[in-house]
Design a protein around this motif. Structure first.
Motif, PDB file in Angstrom:
ATOM      1  N   ALA A  51     -87.103 -14.269   3.885  1.00  0.00           N
ATOM      2  CA  ALA A  51     -88.395 -14.641   3.291  1.00  0.00           C
ATOM      3  C   ALA A  51     -88.651 -16.051   3.842  1.00  0.00           C
ATOM      4  N   LEU A  52     -89.734 -16.215   3.533  1.00  0.00           N
ATOM      5  CA  LEU A  52     -90.346 -17.737   3.854  1.00  0.00           C
ATOM      6  C   LEU A  52     -90.083 -18.488   2.680  1.00  0.00           C
ATOM      7  N   PRO A  53     -89.912 -19.785   2.747  1.00  0.00           N
ATOM      8  CA  PRO A  53     -89.493 -20.820   1.820  1.00  0.00           C
ATOM      9  C   PRO A  53     -90.806 -20.824   0.757  1.00  0.00           C
ATOM     10  N   VAL A  54     -90.437 -21.000  -0.342  1.00  0.00           N
ATOM     11  CA  VAL A  54     -91.563 -21.328  -1.392  1.00  0.00           C
ATOM     12  C   VAL A  54     -91.518 -22.842  -1.558  1.00  0.00           C
ATOM     13  N   ASP A  55     -92.710 -22.932  -1.198  1.00  0.00           N
ATOM     14  CA  ASP A  55     -92.811 -24.830  -1.148  1.00  0.00           C
ATOM     15  C   ASP A  55     -93.216 -25.199  -2.526  1.00  0.00           C
ATOM     16  N   ARG A  56     -93.013 -26.654  -2.741  1.00  0.00           N
ATOM     17  CA  ARG A  56     -93.174 -27.246  -3.940  1.00  0.00           C
ATOM     18  C   ARG A  56     -93.358 -28.851  -3.611  1.00  0.00           C
ATOM     19  N   VAL A  57     -93.903 -29.387  -4.681  1.00  0.00           N
ATOM     20  CA  VAL A  57     -93.890 -30.832  -4.590  1.00  0.00           C
ATOM     21  C   VAL A  57     -92.749 -31.381  -4.796  1.00  0.00           C
ATOM     22  N   VAL A  62     -96.912 -36.728  -4.208  1.00  0.00           N
ATOM     23  CA  VAL A  62     -98.003 -36.185  -5.345  1.00  0.00           C
ATOM     24  C   VAL A  62     -98.702 -34.995  -4.533  1.00  0.00           C
ATOM     25  N   LEU A  63     -99.376 -34.273  -5.360  1.00  0.00           N
ATOM     26  CA  LEU A  63    -100.524 -33.358  -5.064  1.00  0.00           C
ATOM     27  C   LEU A  63    -101.687 -33.986  -4.929  1.00  0.00           C
ATOM     28  N   SER A  64    -102.332 -33.947  -3.837  1.00  0.00           N
ATOM     29  CA  SER A  64    -103.748 -34.408  -3.633  1.00  0.00           C
ATOM     30  C   SER A  64    -104.724 -33.688  -4.323  1.00  0.00           C
ATOM     31  N   VAL A  69     -99.910 -31.658  -0.311  1.00  0.00           N
ATOM     32  CA  VAL A  69     -98.877 -32.761  -0.650  1.00  0.00           C
ATOM     33  C   VAL A  69     -99.072 -34.151   0.130  1.00  0.00           C
ATOM     34  N   ARG A  70     -98.975 -35.180  -0.435  1.00  0.00           N
ATOM     35  CA  ARG A  70     -98.938 -36.530  -0.038  1.00  0.00           C
ATOM     36  C   ARG A  70     -98.044 -37.328  -0.613  1.00  0.00           C
ATOM     37  N   ARG A  71     -97.564 -38.272   0.239  1.00  0.00           N
ATOM     38  CA  ARG A  71     -96.538 -39.310  -0.092  1.00  0.00           C
ATOM     39  C   ARG A  71     -96.989 -39.937  -1.359  1.00  0.00           C
ATOM     40  N   ALA A  72     -96.354 -40.267  -2.243  1.00  0.00           N
ATOM     41  CA  ALA A  72     -96.638 -41.029  -3.430  1.00  0.00           C
ATOM     42  C   ALA A  72     -96.772 -42.610  -3.210  1.00  0.00           C
ATOM     43  N   THR A  73     -96.426 -43.245  -2.332  1.00  0.00           N
ATOM     44  CA  THR A  73     -96.916 -44.476  -1.803  1.00  0.00           C
ATOM     45  C   THR A  73     -97.213 -44.647  -0.397  1.00  0.00           C
ATOM     46  N   ALA A  74     -97.883 -45.422   0.156  1.00  0.00           N
ATOM     47  CA  ALA A  74     -98.432 -45.710   1.504  1.00  0.00           C
ATOM     48  C   ALA A  74     -97.162 -46.304   2.412  1.00  0.00           C
ATOM     49  N   HIS A  75     -97.170 -45.553   3.362  1.00  0.00           N
ATOM     50  CA  HIS A  75     -96.055 -45.849   4.343  1.00  0.00           C
ATOM     51  C   HIS A  75     -96.540 -45.793   5.847  1.00  0.00           C
ATOM     52  N   ALA A  76     -96.079 -46.620   6.646  1.00  0.00           N
ATOM     53  CA  ALA A  76     -96.529 -46.575   8.256  1.00  0.00           C
ATOM     54  C   ALA A  76     -96.225 -45.192   8.634  1.00  0.00           C
ATOM     55  N   THR A  77     -96.911 -44.573   9.468  1.00  0.00           N
ATOM     56  CA  THR A  77     -96.898 -43.241   9.991  1.00  0.00           C
ATOM     57  C   THR A  77     -95.568 -43.064  10.883  1.00  0.00           C
ATOM     58  N   SER A  78     -95.116 -44.274  11.249  1.00  0.00           N
ATOM     59  CA  SER A  78     -93.962 -44.145  12.213  1.00  0.00           C
ATOM     60  C   SER A  78     -92.618 -44.444  11.217  1.00  0.00           C
ATOM     61  N   GLU A  79     -92.591 -44.309   9.999  1.00  0.00           N
ATOM     62  CA  GLU A  79     -91.660 -44.388   9.207  1.00  0.00           C
ATOM     63  C   GLU A  79     -90.646 -43.370   9.248  1.00  0.00           C
ATOM     64  N   VAL A  80     -89.553 -43.568   9.525  1.00  0.00           N
ATOM     65  CA  VAL A  80     -88.529 -42.511   9.686  1.00  0.00           C
ATOM     66  C   VAL A  80     -88.129 -41.599   8.641  1.00  0.00           C
ATOM     67  N   ARG A  81     -87.582 -42.210   7.386  1.00  0.00           N
ATOM     68  CA  ARG A  81     -87.175 -41.881   6.140  1.00  0.00           C
ATOM     69  C   ARG A  81     -88.201 -41.829   5.437  1.00  0.00           C
ATOM     70  N   GLN A  82     -88.691 -40.637   4.857  1.00  0.00           N
ATOM     71  CA  GLN A  82     -89.758 -40.488   3.921  1.00  0.00           C
ATOM     72  C   GLN A  82     -89.433 -39.249   2.990  1.00  0.00           C
ATOM     73  N   PRO A  83     -90.139 -39.222   1.654  1.00  0.00           N
ATOM     74  CA  PRO A  83     -89.852 -38.048   1.045  1.00  0.00           C
ATOM     75  C   PRO A  83     -89.853 -36.697   1.522  1.00  0.00           C
ATOM     76  N   PHE A 118     -86.259 -27.106   7.938  1.00  0.00           N
ATOM     77  CA  PHE A 118     -86.731 -28.619   7.592  1.00  0.00           C
ATOM     78  C   PHE A 118     -88.349 -28.661   7.049  1.00  0.00           C
ATOM     79  N   ARG A 119     -88.742 -29.248   6.250  1.00  0.00           N
ATOM     80  CA  ARG A 119     -90.194 -29.450   5.999  1.00  0.00           C
ATOM     81  C   ARG A 119     -90.626 -30.728   6.200  1.00  0.00           C
ATOM     82  N   LEU A 120     -91.671 -30.478   7.030  1.00  0.00           N
ATOM     83  CA  LEU A 120     -92.710 -31.595   7.632  1.00  0.00           C
ATOM     84  C   LEU A 120     -94.064 -31.658   6.424  1.00  0.00           C
ATOM     85  N   ALA A 121     -93.919 -32.655   5.895  1.00  0.00           N
ATOM     86  CA  ALA A 121     -95.459 -33.055   5.043  1.00  0.00           C
ATOM     87  C   ALA A 121     -96.361 -33.340   5.981  1.00  0.00           C
ATOM     88  N   LEU A 122     -97.386 -32.515   6.326  1.00  0.00           N
ATOM     89  CA  LEU A 122     -98.421 -32.829   7.316  1.00  0.00           C
ATOM     90  C   LEU A 122     -99.916 -32.745   6.610  1.00  0.00           C
TER      91      LEU A 122
END
Length: 636
Positions: A51-57, A62-64, A69-83, A118-122
């Motif tokens: 089965a494919l993963p069930v995605d969630r926030v 946050v849900l735009s 899905v978008r990050r709740a706070t602004a970060h540089a796109t090069s940031e390594v650690r992110q939600p 792994f899940r990449l928030a794109l």
């Protein structure tokens, strides 16, 4: 309908942080069931969930308004650690080691296919390329079946599989990435270890900025690629013809989150960098090492190289120098025949040289006879250091591991045959002279040379520079081998203490008397040294006045030796140091000291107890063998 590709998202990096079998059961994780159609393709790895993963926030997102899905706070796109950057799910034998995830499909305790998802928030923009930094270790396993990469295709309703791959790192692009993203606009990527393969997972990055070095590549030299690199870039280094060395590279790194990665296949030698002939003098922007990481160059990685030949007139040229940088990782490297193997330094604050990590490396034969005794395989400083699954041996004139760092953790390593002490853990002004300057040595095989002229003490804990050492040394589940009367542990600072638990100490069957377990001098107090459940060889003495629980210490009879699988001539390559027979004196003796060990600033040591294996690898140690004394459990 395929989701469109837009502007590239640059360097979205994913680091492995948590054991994801637990993640699926909590709010930070994901599910694997009930995600629409579940077509099974013929090339799907056996045992992998259909089965494919069930995605969630997830927390921190946050849900735009457009449903992505978008990050709740602004970060540089090069940031390594992110939600959402941690593994969404794992299965089989997946060992979280903090900055890396080990997928084991070979050896003991392996009962199922091992994988990580792994899940990449794109934000609904599919990537043009994908970098997967997954290494097959041990590196000489030329017959390894490799690893598979799965991409969850939510338009088609099934996983699309690529591979198996036997080279690393891997860059995917074009039609390989033609899959439908989840309803929340995310990409799911699975890495699966083939049966009989061991895979080390490091980073998954969407649309990385990559510089390639080598024959037919964009750059002929690594330093030329570094000159054009900025924060977050990846430098992939290909072998030269005949794997000839890159010569006189002097890499003065000032950018953050750079990755230097050798492009390898199983059976390939690491890519050599030979500094012979270059003066690594440390003046201005000239480094004192082949790789030198400057203040602010945080989060960088070096993987897959052989570093040798670094020298200078001060006899302290190094393979790697960490100069006040944080979160530096040195992985799968061989470092030898330099003045120093690795060296680091801080600035007497908690802000720099934190969370230095050296793993799966072979560091040996470093030193310089022109300044004998003052150059070492490791000479570390700063706030916190982790050394994992490394072989460290034959320091030419000094110690195998010398450190003035505030916190040291050495786990599941093999140290042997130093010219002097195996460990010299001493003082550093502003780093060890206040409370909490602790060190942990756990699960290591430590073997003294049987013939040597240098200092025959195994471990020195305290000071040699006039500063106090306010901390405790924890020696837990180590196998320590020494034929000498000199102490196993020499404590030499007023506020230094030690705890010695579950260790197996052997004298190579020499049968002599008068060997010392501990010594205290220079103001150190014996009552600050405690411990229990240790196996001592015949004739080894415990100095009066210590707090060691003698009732939980077994001293062997004359002629009695531990039941090593290799008899009196153990060999790490054949598992000979493991226990080969049940002996009530080395098994089921208690587990003192295996509980709440201290952790250094910024460190994430992982949740698993392991054992060192030859070829710089690890095996998980099951919970029911922790009571077995020493670094290795009973052979099943």
């Amino acid at each position: 309908m395929m989701r469109c590709r837009g502007n590239s998202l640059r360097t979205i990096a994913v680091l492995m942080l948590a054991l994801a079998m637990l993640i699926g059961a909590c709010g930070a994780g994901g599910e694997l069931a009930g995600a629409g159609p579940a077509a099974v393709l013929a090339d799907q790895p056996a045992g992998f969930p259909v089965a494919l993963p069930v995605d969630r926030v997830l927390p921190g997102e946050v849900l735009s308004g457009d449903g992505n899905v978008r990050r709740a706070t602004a970060h540089a796109t090069s940031e390594v650690r992110q939600p959402g950057g941690e593994p969404f799910s794992t299965g089989g034998t997946a060992l979280d080691q903090g900055r890396t995830l080990l997928l084991l499909s070979e050896g003991e305790s392996v009962t199922a296919v091992s994988y990580a998802i792994f899940r990449l928030a794109l934000a609904d923009t599919a990537p043009d390329s994908l970098l997967i930094a997954a290494e097959l270790l041990p590196a000489d396993a030329a017959d390894s079946p490799g690893y598979w990469v799965g991409l969850a295709d939510y338009d088609a309703g099934y996983w699309r599989w690529l591979g198996p791959y036997t080279s690393w790192p891997l860059v995917l692009s074009g039609t390989e990435l033609s899959v439908g993203l989840s309803d929340l606009g995310n990409l799911f990527v699975a890495i699966v270890a083939g049966e009989g393969a061991n895979v080390l997972c490091d980073t998954v990055s969407a649309d990385p900025n990559i510089f390639t070095v080598g024959p037919g590549q964009t750059y002929a030299r690594i330093d030329a690629a570094l000159a054009d690199a900025v924060d977050g870039d990846t430098i992939l280094v290909h072998p030269q013809t005949g794997n000839a060395a890159y010569t006189m590279e002097a890499l003065f790194v000032t950018e953050q989150d750079l990755s230097f990665r050798a492009v390898l296949q199983p059976g390939d030698a690491r890519i050599p960098i030979d500094g012979t002939g270059y003066d690594y003098n440390g003046v201005g922007s000239t480094p004192r090492a082949i790789f030198q990481f400057q203040p602010g160059a945080d989060g960088c990685t070096v993987s897959g190289f052989e570093l040798s030949g670094a020298s200078n007139d001060s006899d302290n040229g190094a393979g790697v120098r960490i100069n006040q940088a944080n979160d530096i990782t040195i992985r799968n490297c061989e470092i030898h025949d330099n003045d120093m193997g690795l060296m680091s330094n801080g600035n007497d604050t908690e802000d720099v040289s934190r969370n230095q990590l050296v793993e799966f490396c072979h560091v040996h034969h470093n030193g310089n006879w022109d300044h004998a005794g003052y150059n070492h395989n490791f000479y570390m400083g700063g706030m916190s250091v982790t050394v994992r699954a490394c072989e460290i041996n034959h320091a030419l004139t000094g110690h195998n591991y010398k450190s003035r760092a505030r916190f040291n953790r050495l786990e599941w390593c093999y140290l042997h045959d130093s010219a002097n002490r195996e460990f010299d853990l001493v003082d550093g002004a502003g780093e060890t002279d206040y409370a909490g300057a602790d060190s942990v040595i756990i699960g290591c095989l430590i073997v003294k040379a049987t013939a040597m002229d240098g200092n025959k003490t195994v471990i020195h804990w305290g000071q040699d520079g006039g500063n106090d050492h306010h901390g405790r040394l924890w020696l837990v589940n180590n196998t320590i081998v020494t034929p000498y009367i000199s102490p196993v542990l020499d404590c030499s600072a007023v506020n230094a203490s030690a705890s010695i638990n579950n260790n197996l100490i052997w004298d190579t069957n020499n049968g002599q008397t008068g060997q010392q377990l501990i010594n205290a001098r220079n103001g150190a107090q014996l009552f600050n040294i405690d411990g229990s459940y240790n196996w001592l060889p015949y004739g080894m003495q415990i100095a009066a006045g210590s707090s060691i629980v003698t009732g939980h210490v077994y001293t062997a009879a004359s002629g009695e030796n531990p039941p090593f699988a290799g008899g009196l001539n153990p060999n790490v390559a054949t598992g000979g140091w493991r226990l080969g027979a049940t002996d009530p004196h080395v098994t089921a003796c208690g587990a003192a000291g295996m509980g709440d060990l201290p952790v250094g600033v910024g460190q994430d040591p992982g949740d698993f107890v392991c054992e060192y294996r030859d070829f710089l690898w690890l095996a998980p140690r099951s919970a029911d063998t922790i009571d077995d004394l020493g670094a290795f459990a009973l052979v099943p």
